[in-house]
Design a protein around this motif. Structure first.
Motif, mmCIF file in Angstrom:
data_model
loop_
_atom_site.group_PDB
_atom_site.id
_atom_site.type_symbol
_atom_site.label_atom_id
_atom_site.label_comp_id
_atom_site.label_asym_id
_atom_site.label_seq_id
_atom_site.Cartn_x
_atom_site.Cartn_y
_atom_site.Cartn_z
ATOM 1 N N LYS A 48 0.626 -1.068 -0.542
ATOM 2 C CA LYS A 48 0.112 -0.223 -0.729
ATOM 3 C C LYS A 48 0.338 0.855 0.298
ATOM 4 O O LYS A 48 0.706 2.118 -0.659
ATOM 5 C CB LYS A 48 -1.003 -0.158 0.983
ATOM 6 C CG LYS A 48 -2.180 1.066 1.292
ATOM 7 C CD LYS A 48 -3.437 1.206 0.254
ATOM 8 C CE LYS A 48 -4.329 1.962 0.086
ATOM 9 N NZ LYS A 48 -4.751 1.450 -0.675
ATOM 10 N N GLU A 101 -3.535 -9.830 -8.166
ATOM 11 C CA GLU A 101 -1.901 -8.282 -7.985
ATOM 12 C C GLU A 101 -1.203 -8.287 -9.335
ATOM 13 O O GLU A 101 -1.169 -7.157 -9.778
ATOM 14 C CB GLU A 101 -1.660 -8.773 -6.457
ATOM 15 C CG GLU A 101 -1.249 -7.456 -6.439
ATOM 16 C CD GLU A 101 -1.307 -7.866 -4.576
ATOM 17 O OE1 GLU A 101 -0.845 -6.858 -4.066
ATOM 18 O OE2 GLU A 101 -1.168 -9.155 -4.526
ATOM 19 N N LYS A 136 -5.679 4.423 -13.110
ATOM 20 C CA LYS A 136 -6.143 3.812 -12.575
ATOM 21 C C LYS A 136 -5.598 2.497 -12.231
ATOM 22 O O LYS A 136 -6.879 1.396 -11.343
ATOM 23 C CB LYS A 136 -7.252 3.470 -14.158
ATOM 24 C CG LYS A 136 -7.813 4.303 -13.921
ATOM 25 C CD LYS A 136 -9.410 4.725 -16.034
ATOM 26 C CE LYS A 136 -9.415 5.162 -15.982
ATOM 27 N NZ LYS A 136 -10.149 5.860 -17.160
ATOM 28 N N TYR A 139 -5.099 2.797 -8.187
ATOM 29 C CA TYR A 139 -6.414 2.569 -7.702
ATOM 30 C C TYR A 139 -6.997 0.814 -7.771
ATOM 31 O O TYR A 139 -6.856 0.392 -6.929
ATOM 32 C CB TYR A 139 -7.603 3.226 -8.403
ATOM 33 C CG TYR A 139 -8.792 2.800 -7.733
ATOM 34 C CD1 TYR A 139 -8.948 4.423 -6.798
ATOM 35 C CD2 TYR A 139 -9.559 1.891 -8.621
ATOM 36 C CE1 TYR A 139 -10.122 3.572 -5.835
ATOM 37 C CE2 TYR A 139 -11.090 1.873 -7.388
ATOM 38 C CZ TYR A 139 -11.108 2.420 -6.383
ATOM 39 O OH TYR A 139 -12.622 2.650 -6.204
ATOM 40 N N THR A 140 -6.963 0.402 -8.808
ATOM 41 C CA THR A 140 -7.198 -1.358 -8.655
ATOM 42 C C THR A 140 -6.093 -2.078 -8.147
ATOM 43 O O THR A 140 -6.309 -3.198 -6.830
ATOM 44 C CB THR A 140 -7.342 -2.121 -10.765
ATOM 45 O OG1 THR A 140 -8.207 -1.259 -10.854
ATOM 46 C CG2 THR A 140 -7.705 -3.183 -9.838
ATOM 47 N N SER A 142 -4.670 -0.994 -5.073
ATOM 48 C CA SER A 142 -4.772 0.032 -4.095
ATOM 49 C C SER A 142 -6.182 -1.325 -3.125
ATOM 50 O O SER A 142 -6.582 -1.496 -2.359
ATOM 51 C CB SER A 142 -5.175 1.045 -3.881
ATOM 52 O OG SER A 142 -5.917 1.691 -2.749
ATOM 53 N N GLU A 143 -6.953 -1.548 -4.163
ATOM 54 C CA GLU A 143 -8.306 -2.015 -3.835
ATOM 55 C C GLU A 143 -8.234 -3.399 -3.493
ATOM 56 O O GLU A 143 -8.414 -4.004 -2.761
ATOM 57 C CB GLU A 143 -10.172 -2.198 -5.443
ATOM 58 C CG GLU A 143 -10.434 -0.825 -5.352
ATOM 59 C CD GLU A 143 -10.832 -0.280 -4.230
ATOM 60 O OE1 GLU A 143 -12.039 -1.286 -3.431
ATOM 61 O OE2 GLU A 143 -10.512 0.354 -4.041
ATOM 62 N N ILE A 144 -7.113 -4.276 -4.287
ATOM 63 C CA ILE A 144 -6.717 -5.850 -3.887
ATOM 64 C C ILE A 144 -6.291 -5.159 -1.979
ATOM 65 O O ILE A 144 -6.460 -6.473 -2.343
ATOM 66 C CB ILE A 144 -5.697 -6.102 -5.358
ATOM 67 C CG1 ILE A 144 -6.497 -5.851 -6.451
ATOM 68 C CG2 ILE A 144 -4.845 -7.189 -4.855
ATOM 69 C CD1 ILE A 144 -5.325 -5.920 -7.447
ATOM 70 N N GLN A 145 -5.613 -4.377 -2.848
ATOM 71 C CA GLN A 145 -4.403 -4.522 -1.025
ATOM 72 C C GLN A 145 -6.111 -4.710 0.002
ATOM 73 O O GLN A 145 -5.731 -5.334 1.243
ATOM 74 C CB GLN A 145 -3.513 -3.332 -0.957
ATOM 75 C CG GLN A 145 -2.660 -3.073 -2.241
ATOM 76 C CD GLN A 145 -2.214 -4.289 -1.977
ATOM 77 O OE1 GLN A 145 -1.509 -4.873 -0.914
ATOM 78 N NE2 GLN A 145 -1.834 -4.853 -2.740
ATOM 79 N N LEU A 146 -7.133 -3.752 0.002
ATOM 80 C CA LEU A 146 -8.090 -3.834 1.404
ATOM 81 C C LEU A 146 -8.504 -5.204 0.909
ATOM 82 O O LEU A 146 -9.178 -5.434 1.918
ATOM 83 C CB LEU A 146 -8.961 -2.927 0.855
ATOM 84 C CG LEU A 146 -8.774 -1.584 1.201
ATOM 85 C CD1 LEU A 146 -9.614 -0.078 0.756
ATOM 86 C CD2 LEU A 146 -8.043 -1.048 2.146
ATOM 87 N N LYS A 147 -8.926 -5.714 -0.345
ATOM 88 C CA LYS A 147 -9.465 -7.410 -0.177
ATOM 89 C C LYS A 147 -8.696 -8.146 0.683
ATOM 90 O O LYS A 147 -9.023 -8.860 1.349
ATOM 91 C CB LYS A 147 -9.824 -7.041 -1.990
ATOM 92 C CG LYS A 147 -10.910 -8.301 -1.540
ATOM 93 C CD LYS A 147 -10.738 -8.600 -3.243
ATOM 94 C CE LYS A 147 -10.087 -9.423 -3.908
ATOM 95 N NZ LYS A 147 -9.839 -9.785 -5.072
#
Length: 192
Positions: A48, A101, A136, A139-140, A142-147
């Protein structure tokens, strides 16, 4: 009639087996908790941070590009930023990546190589569009990191819950064994 020594041996053996069994199960759960924590830090928080740093570098490119009237940004300043981006990409590859990822990071890497080529052409509009594409990708990622971080948190929570359950069961079993041992020691049937 069971001898007194045999009663003690049986009682202590049951306690020993229970303690060894729960210890082995607890060790496995603690290993899962440790792996989950390490993964959250090494593969999620550090990644992240790389995403954040890459975002800052892309923002720096955007600002410098907008501020420069001619193509001076496409010179040494841009090369320094490019080297920093490539360094973060290499570091990112060293973390444990999921399939999604890895694909997204590879896409980011390819989009970045395309950006470097576009910067050499000096086409500001296409460079800005390519930077948007890179953002973009970030951003993708980053979303993977959260998931994935949430997934690791759930794994750790399940292991903690399992340890708590086993600890309660261990206490209950120890109480039951203690009652059985006391009963065996106190109970003395009368022979007729």
């Amino acid at each position: 009639m069971i001898s007194s020594k045999f009663k003690w041996i049986l009682g202590l053996s049951l306690v020993f087996v229970l303690i060894v069994t729960t210890n082995l199960i607890d060790r496995n759960n603690f290993k899962r908790i440790r792996e989950s924590i390490v993964t959250i830090y090494e593969d999620r928080l550090i990644a992240k941070n790389y995403i954040f740093e890459l975002s800052l570098l892309l923002e720096e490119k955007t600002i410098e590009l907008a501020a420069s009237k001619d193509s001076t940004f496409f010179g040494s300043k841009s090369n320094v930023v490019n080297d920093q981006v490539e360094s973060f990409i290499r570091k990112f590859h060293q973390t444990r990546l999921t399939t999604q990822e890895e694909a997204t990071l590879k896409n980011f890497e390819n989009d970045f190589k395309a950006l470097v080529l576009l910067e050499k052409s000096g086409d500001r509009i296409r460079v800005l569009n390519q930077i948007k594409r890179l953002k973009k990708d970030l951003y993708t990622l980053s979303e993977i990191q959260l998931k994935e971080g949430k997934k690791q948190l759930i794994i750790g929570s399940k292991a903690v819950n399992s340890v708590e359950l086993l600890t309660r069961l261990e206490i209950i079993m120890l109480v039951i064994i203690a009652v059985i041992v006391l009963f065996l020691l106190i109970y003395n049937p009368k022979n007729k």
